[in-house]
Design a protein around this motif. Structure first.
Motif, PDB file in Angstrom:
ATOM      1  N   ARG A   4       1.063  68.661  41.140  1.00  0.00           N
ATOM      2  CA  ARG A   4       0.461  67.188  41.564  1.00  0.00           C
ATOM      3  C   ARG A   4       0.467  67.443  43.124  1.00  0.00           C
TER       4      ARG A   4
ATOM      5  N   ARG B 156      -3.102  67.482  45.468  1.00  0.00           N
ATOM      6  CA  ARG B 156      -3.092  66.418  46.591  1.00  0.00           C
ATOM      7  C   ARG B 156      -3.338  67.257  47.629  1.00  0.00           C
TER       8      ARG B 156
ATOM      9  N   ARG C 244      -6.796  68.432  47.991  1.00  0.00           N
ATOM     10  CA  ARG C 244      -7.802  67.533  48.031  1.00  0.00           C
ATOM     11  C   ARG C 244      -7.928  67.002  49.496  1.00  0.00           C
TER      12      ARG C 244
ATOM     13  N   TYR D 174     -10.853  57.506  50.540  1.00  0.00           N
ATOM     14  CA  TYR D 174     -10.567  56.714  49.154  1.00  0.00           C
ATOM     15  C   TYR D 174     -11.285  57.079  48.091  1.00  0.00           C
TER      16      TYR D 174
ATOM     17  N   PHE E 265     -10.606  60.774  47.231  1.00  0.00           N
ATOM     18  CA  PHE E 265      -9.155  61.082  46.666  1.00  0.00           C
ATOM     19  C   PHE E 265      -9.194  60.458  45.167  1.00  0.00           C
ATOM     20  N   GLY E 266      -9.639  59.442  44.953  1.00  0.00           N
ATOM     21  CA  GLY E 266      -9.569  58.789  43.683  1.00  0.00           C
ATOM     22  C   GLY E 266     -10.748  58.970  42.634  1.00  0.00           C
ATOM     23  N   LYS E 267     -11.489  59.709  42.886  1.00  0.00           N
ATOM     24  CA  LYS E 267     -12.874  60.021  41.940  1.00  0.00           C
ATOM     25  C   LYS E 267     -12.717  60.293  40.644  1.00  0.00           C
ATOM     26  N   GLU E 268     -11.503  61.113  40.181  1.00  0.00           N
ATOM     27  CA  GLU E 268     -11.065  61.362  38.736  1.00  0.00           C
ATOM     28  C   GLU E 268     -10.556  60.028  38.241  1.00  0.00           C
ATOM     29  N   THR E 269      -9.782  59.235  39.038  1.00  0.00           N
ATOM     30  CA  THR E 269      -9.177  57.754  38.481  1.00  0.00           C
ATOM     31  C   THR E 269     -10.379  56.912  38.382  1.00  0.00           C
ATOM     32  N   PHE E 270     -11.525  56.962  39.071  1.00  0.00           N
ATOM     33  CA  PHE E 270     -12.511  55.917  39.098  1.00  0.00           C
ATOM     34  C   PHE E 270     -13.359  56.283  38.052  1.00  0.00           C
TER      35      PHE E 270
ATOM     36  N   GLN F 134     -11.512  55.422  34.561  1.00  0.00           N
ATOM     37  CA  GLN F 134     -11.659  53.923  34.556  1.00  0.00           C
ATOM     38  C   GLN F 134     -13.067  53.278  34.105  1.00  0.00           C
TER      39      GLN F 134
END
Length: 452
Positions: A110, A114, A117, A232, A235-240, A243
């Motif tokens: 992890r 990060r 990224r 942002y 950084f959070g494209k996989e999370t978006f 979802q």
């Protein structure tokens, strides 16, 4: 005392009815009520939707005003999404090469992800700002110099044109009389305009300049906020993405959710291939234009190269949009060089359209020339310059969806999905056989006889 056995009596041998074996009328009662209620609710919703649609048409200006207000508020988010989408290939490339190296040196995967990224995002933003600063450093000094030279040379060129008109006017000919009438009429109009509208037009011009400067500063602020938002998002494209998939599978049937994801992936493929490919193609054309007009020793080299490169992003019409003002600008300094530039830019666009563009873009949209022109005109008419750029990939996505739906329906009817099968069809028989036009029948019979 023995309990009386009633298992064989007339009443006792009839077993009690279980709840799941109620009479037919007992089961159908609630179902009919439920069906009636469902139909009534459907009618109510349809009528309510029609009423809402009617009042929406009456208040269409207000609705569009609200939409424009919301879009204005969310403009930094839109900028951020666009910037993140354009920078994502750089971030993915850095992750692809840097993640394996960091995983070997760091214990936690992890942490390595990060760190990779973060390095990728910083590199992508540096590339973006380097390109913007380089273009501004090239464009602004050249633009100032071009305007200065134009202000110096334009009065002399206008005097030369007026001398030519005076020479024609002195000649006793029909052309001289026509020119004299035109000049007299133009002089009267100019005097009237100076006396009546000049002051008002100057006030409008100053107001527009002030408003334009405020709008430019506002767009620069939105762009800078968009850069922060893009960080942002990257950084959070996989999370978006996870979802969105979660909500799709929760709110839709599995088959439809899979279809939506398939269309999303295809849209990303079309948009990414077209927009990024077009940017690379336009950069190459700008560099080739710079080299060519430098060799031809033409004025306004950097300004014209940037104009040609930027407008080349627009498909089909872009080369002409950039070539016309550039030709006029060069022709004001030297008419003969303006003609040479026009010949050069036509040759350059032929090279781009037949060699460079197909090599870079390939068939990323799958549209014919007619649909390309249609989508550019429609997108430009609705959304201006941005619409001309994204109109082609947007229409390509719509075209792909319609094609997919049509082919799926044809396959269910056991009909061929290829378009060429329907070119000469007159009608379809009930047994699924095609009936062709007479000239097609004759052509096929001739082909069969020649093969025999």
């Amino acid at each position: 005392m023995k309990r009386k056995d009633t298992s064989h009596s007339g009443i006792g041998n009839k077993k009690e009815k279980e709840p799941d074996k109620l009479p037919a009328f007992g089961r159908k009662g609630p179902s009919r009520i439920r069906q009636s209620f469902g139909r009534g609710l459907t009618f109510f919703l349809v009528i309510a939707a029609c009423i809402v649609l009617y009042f929406a048409f009456l208040r269409v200006d207000t609705i569009f005003g609200v939409i424009r207000t919301i879009m204005g508020i969310l403009k930094p988010i839109i900028y951020g999404f666009a910037i993140a989408y354009l920078l994502n290939p750089i971030v993915k490339a850095v992750d692809r090469y840097l993640c394996p190296l960091l995983e070997k040196k760091l214990k936690k995967k992890r942490t390595a992800d990060r760190l990779s990224r973060g390095i990728g995002i910083c590199l992508a933003l540096l590339v973006l700002f380097a390109i913007i600063i380089t273009l501004l450093n090239m464009l602004i000094p050249e633009l100032i110099t071009s305007v200065h030279n134009l202000m110096e040379t334009l009065p002399g060129q206008l005097n030369a044109v007026m001398d030519s008109f005076d020479h024609i006017q002195k000649e006793q000919s029909p052309v001289g009389a026509i020119v004299e009438n035109i000049l007299n009429h133009a002089s009267e109009n100019i005097q009237n305009w100076i006396q009546t509208d000049l002051l008002r037009q100057m006030n409008v011009l100053m107001t527009n300049i002030t408003t334009g400067a405020i709008n430019v500063l506002s767009e620069v602020f939105n762009f800078l906020v968009g850069c922060i938002v893009s960080v942002y998002m990257l950084f959070g494209k996989e999370t978006f993405a996870a979802q969105i998939k979660k909500m799709l599978y929760a709110g839709m049937q599995v088959e439809r959710a899979n279809m939506v994801l398939h269309i999303t992936r295809k849209s990303n493929e079309i948009f990414g291939g077209f927009i990024i490919g077009k940017i690379i193609d336009s950069a190459i054309i700008g560099v080739l234009c710079f080299i060519g007009i430098t060799i031809l020793d033409m004025p306004y080299i950097l300004l014209v190269s940037v104009i040609v490169g930027v407008t080349n992003v627009i498909p089909f019409f872009g080369p002409y949009i950039g070539a016309i003002p550039s030709t006029i600008l060069i022709a004001l300094a030297d008419p003969l060089k303006g003609l040479y530039f026009l010949i050069f830019i036509i040759a350059l666009q032929q090279l781009d359209g037949n060699v460079i563009g197909p090599k870079i873009l390939g068939n990323s949209t799958g549209l014919s020339a007619f649909w390309v022109v249609f989508s550019i005109l429609l997108g430009g008419g609705l959304f201006g310059f941005i619409g001309m750029i994204i109109g082609v990939p947007t229409f390509a996505v719509i075209y792909y969806i319609v094609k997919m739906v049509v082919e799926e329906k044809l396959k269910k009817k056991k009909l061929p999905p290829d378009t060429e099968h329907y070119g000469d069809v007159e009608y379809l028989e009930e047994d699924g056989e095609f009936t062709y036009l007479e000239e097609t029948k004759e052509r096929r019979e001739d082909a069969d006889s020649s093969t025999k």
